[in-house]
Design a protein around this motif. Structure first.
Motif, PDB file in Angstrom:
ATOM      1  N   LEU A 144       0.743  -1.201   0.092  1.00 42.31           N
ATOM      2  CA  LEU A 144       0.006   0.138   0.094  1.00 42.31           C
ATOM      3  C   LEU A 144       0.753   1.239   0.031  1.00 42.31           C
ATOM      4  O   LEU A 144       0.550   2.357  -0.613  1.00 42.31           O
ATOM      5  N   GLU A 145       1.955   1.312   0.861  1.00 42.36           N
ATOM      6  CA  GLU A 145       2.546   2.323   0.949  1.00 42.36           C
ATOM      7  C   GLU A 145       3.370   2.596  -0.438  1.00 42.36           C
ATOM      8  O   GLU A 145       3.377   3.696  -0.940  1.00 42.36           O
ATOM      9  N   LEU A 146       4.078   1.360  -1.067  1.00 41.86           N
ATOM     10  CA  LEU A 146       4.348   1.554  -2.653  1.00 41.86           C
ATOM     11  C   LEU A 146       3.433   2.316  -3.335  1.00 41.86           C
ATOM     12  O   LEU A 146       3.852   3.218  -4.324  1.00 41.86           O
ATOM     13  N   ARG A 147       2.011   1.829  -3.467  1.00 43.09           N
ATOM     14  CA  ARG A 147       1.209   2.215  -4.317  1.00 43.09           C
ATOM     15  C   ARG A 147       0.890   3.933  -4.258  1.00 43.09           C
ATOM     16  O   ARG A 147       0.960   4.377  -5.107  1.00 43.09           O
ATOM     17  N   VAL A 148       0.861   4.246  -2.721  1.00 44.94           N
ATOM     18  CA  VAL A 148       0.622   5.525  -2.399  1.00 44.94           C
ATOM     19  C   VAL A 148       1.691   6.606  -2.988  1.00 44.94           C
ATOM     20  O   VAL A 148       1.464   7.473  -3.661  1.00 44.94           O
ATOM     21  N   LEU A 149       3.004   5.999  -3.003  1.00 44.39           N
ATOM     22  CA  LEU A 149       4.211   6.827  -3.314  1.00 44.39           C
ATOM     23  C   LEU A 149       3.984   6.850  -4.817  1.00 44.39           C
ATOM     24  O   LEU A 149       4.276   7.947  -5.294  1.00 44.39           O
ATOM     25  N   GLN A 150       4.034   6.022  -5.662  1.00 50.80           N
ATOM     26  CA  GLN A 150       3.625   5.733  -7.045  1.00 50.80           C
ATOM     27  C   GLN A 150       2.803   6.630  -7.303  1.00 50.80           C
ATOM     28  O   GLN A 150       2.957   7.393  -8.628  1.00 50.80           O
ATOM     29  N   LYS A 151       1.695   6.782  -6.809  1.00 52.12           N
ATOM     30  CA  LYS A 151       0.356   7.474  -7.309  1.00 52.12           C
ATOM     31  C   LYS A 151       0.700   9.141  -7.034  1.00 52.12           C
ATOM     32  O   LYS A 151       0.504  10.105  -7.851  1.00 52.12           O
ATOM     33  N   HIS A 152       1.462   9.417  -6.088  1.00 49.04           N
ATOM     34  CA  HIS A 152       1.677  10.878  -5.581  1.00 49.04           C
ATOM     35  C   HIS A 152       2.972  11.122  -6.781  1.00 49.04           C
ATOM     36  O   HIS A 152       2.875  12.186  -7.360  1.00 49.04           O
ATOM     37  N   ALA A 153       3.763  10.464  -7.230  1.00 48.14           N
ATOM     38  CA  ALA A 153       4.650  10.791  -8.362  1.00 48.14           C
ATOM     39  C   ALA A 153       4.123  11.032  -9.509  1.00 48.14           C
ATOM     40  O   ALA A 153       4.394  11.746 -10.276  1.00 48.14           O
ATOM     41  N   LYS A 154       3.075  10.121  -9.677  1.00 48.10           N
ATOM     42  CA  LYS A 154       2.462  10.305 -11.177  1.00 48.10           C
ATOM     43  C   LYS A 154       1.682  11.741 -11.089  1.00 48.10           C
ATOM     44  O   LYS A 154       1.679  12.307 -12.212  1.00 48.10           O
ATOM     45  N   GLU A 155       1.104  12.003 -10.049  1.00 51.41           N
ATOM     46  CA  GLU A 155       0.509  13.164 -10.255  1.00 51.41           C
ATOM     47  C   GLU A 155       1.356  14.432 -10.333  1.00 51.41           C
ATOM     48  O   GLU A 155       0.927  15.511 -11.002  1.00 51.41           O
ATOM     49  N   THR A 156       2.543  14.367  -9.506  1.00 53.57           N
ATOM     50  CA  THR A 156       3.445  15.375  -9.703  1.00 53.57           C
ATOM     51  C   THR A 156       4.081  15.464 -10.925  1.00 53.57           C
ATOM     52  O   THR A 156       4.104  16.612 -11.688  1.00 53.57           O
ATOM     53  N   GLU A 157       4.211  14.394 -11.790  1.00 52.55           N
ATOM     54  CA  GLU A 157       4.371  14.368 -13.146  1.00 52.55           C
ATOM     55  C   GLU A 157       3.617  15.054 -13.981  1.00 52.55           C
ATOM     56  O   GLU A 157       3.730  15.851 -15.068  1.00 52.55           O
ATOM     57  N   LYS A 158       2.285  14.879 -13.779  1.00 56.16           N
ATOM     58  CA  LYS A 158       1.238  15.231 -14.617  1.00 56.16           C
ATOM     59  C   LYS A 158       0.942  16.828 -14.388  1.00 56.16           C
ATOM     60  O   LYS A 158       1.008  17.521 -15.522  1.00 56.16           O
TER      61      LYS A 158
END
Length: 494
Positions: A418-432
Motif C-alpha cells: 500500500l505504501e508503495l502504491r501511494v508513493l507511486q500515485k503521488h509521483a504520477k500526479e506530480t509528473e502530470k
C-alpha cells in the motif's frame, strides 16, 4: 373315359325322361370325385416325370463331358459309343413321334364324341352310334396301353440284364483294384479246392474220399466258377426247379458265360449233388455206428457211476458230520462275536460321553478366552481414542499459532504494498502537473486562430468554374439528336 362318362350318363337320363334323377345325381358326384382323383394322379405323374427329366439331363451332361472330349485317350473307343447313342436317340425320336400320333388319333376321336354329345338326340340310333364310338376309343386306348406295357416289360428286362452286367463288371474291377493275393485267389479259384490228407484216407469212408477227390478234380465246391456267378446260377436253377427253361434267364444274369458253360456247370452240379448225398448217407451210417459205440460206453459208464455213487455217498456222510461240527463251532464263534460287539459298543458309548464332556469344557474355556479378548480389545480401543483426541487438540493449537504468524506476515506485506502504491500515485500526479505547466507555456508561445466561413458550402468549386468556362461556347451551337445528361433541379440555375 372318365371325362366321357358324365356326358353319357346325362344322355341316358334324358332318354329315360329323368325318372331316376336322384340316382343320377349320386352318380355324378361319384364321377366328379373320380375325376378329381385321376387329376391328382396325373399331376403327381407329371411332377415325377419332370424330376426324372431333370435327372436325365444332368446324367447326359456328365456323360457327354466324357464321351465327346476330343482330348481323351480313349477317343477311338468312345466313337462306338457315340454311334450307339446316335442310333438310340433316333429310335427314341421315332418312337416318340409314333406315340404322339397314336395319342392325337385318340384325342381327335374323343373330340368327335364330345361334338356328338353336344347335340343329343333321343333316338336308339344315336345311342348305338355313341356306343360304337366309345368302344372304338376304348379299344384304341387298351391297345395303346398293351403296347406300352409290353415295351416297358422289355425295357425292364433289358435294364435288369444291364444292372447284372454292371454289377459283375464292378465286382471284377474291384478285384482288379485290390491287386492282392486274396483277389488273385478269388479270380483263379484255387481256394475252392479241397485237399485230403493221405493219413486220413484210411479212417474216412469211401464215399467221403470220392466226394473230396471229385472236388479236387473239378475245382472245388463251385465247379471252377466264382462265388457271384455260382450263387446266381443256384438262384435261377432253384427258381425253375432244375428245368431247362431256366437257360434264357441264366444267360441274362450270367453275362460272361455261354450256354455250353452253363450246361457243363449244370452237369457238374448234378454229379455234385449225387456225390454229396452219398457222402451224407455214409456220414449218417458212420454216426449210427458211433452212436452204438456210445451206448456201449454209456452202459459201462453207468456201472462205474454206481460204484462212484456209493463211494460218493460215504464221502457225503463224512462231509455232513464235518459240516455239523463246523456249524457248532461257527455258532460258538458267533456268540462270542456278539458278546464282543456288545462290550465294544458299551466302551464306545462311554468314550463318546467322555469326549462330549471334554468338548463342553473346551467350549466353556474358549468362551472365557473370547470374552477376555473382547474386553482387552475394548480397553485398547478406548485408550487409542483418548490418545487420538489429545493428539488432535495439540495439532489444532499448533495450526492456530502457525496461522497467526502467517496472518501477521501477510498484513505486513500488504502494508508495504500500500505504501508503495501511494508513493507511486503521488509521483504520477506530480509528473502530470509538471507536464500541464510545460504545455501551457508552449501554448502561450504559439497561437493558431482559424476563422470559419459557412457560405463556402454553397459556392462552386474552382474545378467546376473552370469546367463551366470550357463548356459555355459549345452550348450556344444547336446539337440535334445528341443525347445529353439530365441536370438535377437544384443545379438548373448554376
Amino acid at each position: 373315359m372318365a371325362a366321357l362318362a358324365p356326358a353319357l350318363a346325362a344322355a341316358a337320363g334324358r332318354l329315360q325322361n329323368e325318372s331316376c334323377s336322384s340316382s343320377a345325381g349320386a352318380g355324378r358326384q361319384f364321377q366328379s370325385w373320380k375325376m378329381k382323383a385321376e387329376r391328382a394322379k396325373k399331376v403327381e405323374f407329371i411332377r415325377t416325370a419332370e424330376k426324372l427329366k431333370a435327372q436325365l439331363a444332368n446324367i447326359e451332361k456328365e456323360r457327354n463331358g466324357h464321351l465327346y472330349n476330343r482330348k481323351s485317350d480313349f477317343r477311338v473307343e468312345y466313337r462306338l459309343l457315340e454311334e450307339l447313342e446316335h442310333s438310340m436317340t433316333v429310335s427314341r425320336k421315332t418312337e416318340k413321334a409314333k406315340i404322339l400320333q397314336q395319342l392325337l388319333k385318340i384325342q381327335n376321336s374323343v373330340k368327335r364324341l364330345q361334338q356328338q354329345l353336344k347335340d343329343v338326340k333321343p333316338t336308339p340310333e344315336f345311342v348305338d352310334k355313341i356306343k360304337e364310338m366309345m368302344e372304338e376309343i376304348e379299344n384304341a386306348i387298351n391297345t395303346f396301353k398293351e403296347e406300352q406295357r409290353q415295351i416297358y416289360q422289355q425295357l425292364l428286362k433289358e435294364e435288369k440284364a444291364a444292372i447284372n452286367e454292371l454289377s459283375l463288371f464292378e465286382r471284377k474291377v474291384e478285384l482288379w483294384v485290390l491287386g492282392s493275393s486274396t483277389a488273385e485267389k478269388v479270380l483263379k479259384l484255387p481256394s475252392a479246392r479241397v485237399t485230403v490228407d493221405k493219413t486220413l484216407e484210411n479212417h474216412l469212408p469211401k464215399e467221403v474220399i470220392e466226394f473230396e477227390r471229385f472236388l479236387q478234380r473239378t475245382g472245388g465246391r463251385q465247379g471252377g466258377w466264382d462265388d457271384y456267378d455260382h450263387q446266381n446260377f443256384l438262384k435261377i436253377r432253384t427258381k425253375y426247379r432244375g428245368r431247362l427253361s431256366y437257360m434264357d434267364e441264366a444267360l441274362e444274369y450270367l453275362s460272361g458265360r455261354t450256354k455250353e458253360d452253363i450246361e457243363q456247370h449244370d452237369k457238374w452240379y448234378q454229379e455234385f449233388v449225387i456225390l454229396h448225398e452219398r457222402k451224407k448217407e455214409s456220414i449218417k451210417k458212420w454216426k449210427e455206428k458211433q452212436q452204438q459205440e456210445k451206448e456201449r460206453n454209456l452202459k459201462e459208464k453207468e456201472k462205474s457211476e454206481k460204484m462212484l455213487k456209493e463211494r460218493w455217498l460215504q464221502h457225503e456222510e463224512a462231509q455232513k458230520q464235518k459240516a455239523e461240527e463246523r456249524k457248532r463251532k461257527q455258532a460258538a464263534v458267533e456268540v462270542w462275536k456278539k458278546q464282543h460287539v456288545v462290550a465294544f459298543a458299551m466302551d464306545q458309548a462311554s468314550q463318546l460321553k467322555l469326549e462330549e464332556k471334554k468338548q463342553q469344557e473346551c467350549q466353556s474355556h474358549v468362551k472365557l478366552l473370547l470374552e477376555r479378548n473382547t474386553l482387552q480389545k475394548k480397553v485398547k480401543e478406548e485408550l487409542e481414542k483418548l490418545e487420538n483426541e489429545k493428539r488432535e487438540e495439540t495439532e489444532k493449537e499448533e495450526r492456530k499459532q502457525i496461522a497467526a504468524q502467517e496472518i501477521s506476515k501477510f498484513q505486513e506485506h500488504d502494508l508495504h504494498k500500500l505504501e508503495l502504491r501511494v508513493l507511486q500515485k503521488h509521483a504520477k500526479e506530480t509528473e502530470k502537473q509538471e507536464e500541464e505547466k510545460r504545455l501551457a507555456k508552449f501554448r502561450e508561445k504559439v497561437e493558431i486562430r482559424v476563422t470559419r466561413d459557412r457560405s463556402r458550402l454553397n459556392r462552386p468549386t474552382k474545378s467546376w468554374e473552370e469546367r463551366r468556362q470550357e463548356t459555355t461556347p459549345a452550348a450556344a451551337e444547336p446539337q440535334l439528336g445528341v443525347p445529353q445528361r439530365a441536370v438535377p433541379a437544384w443545379r438548373g440555375g448554376l
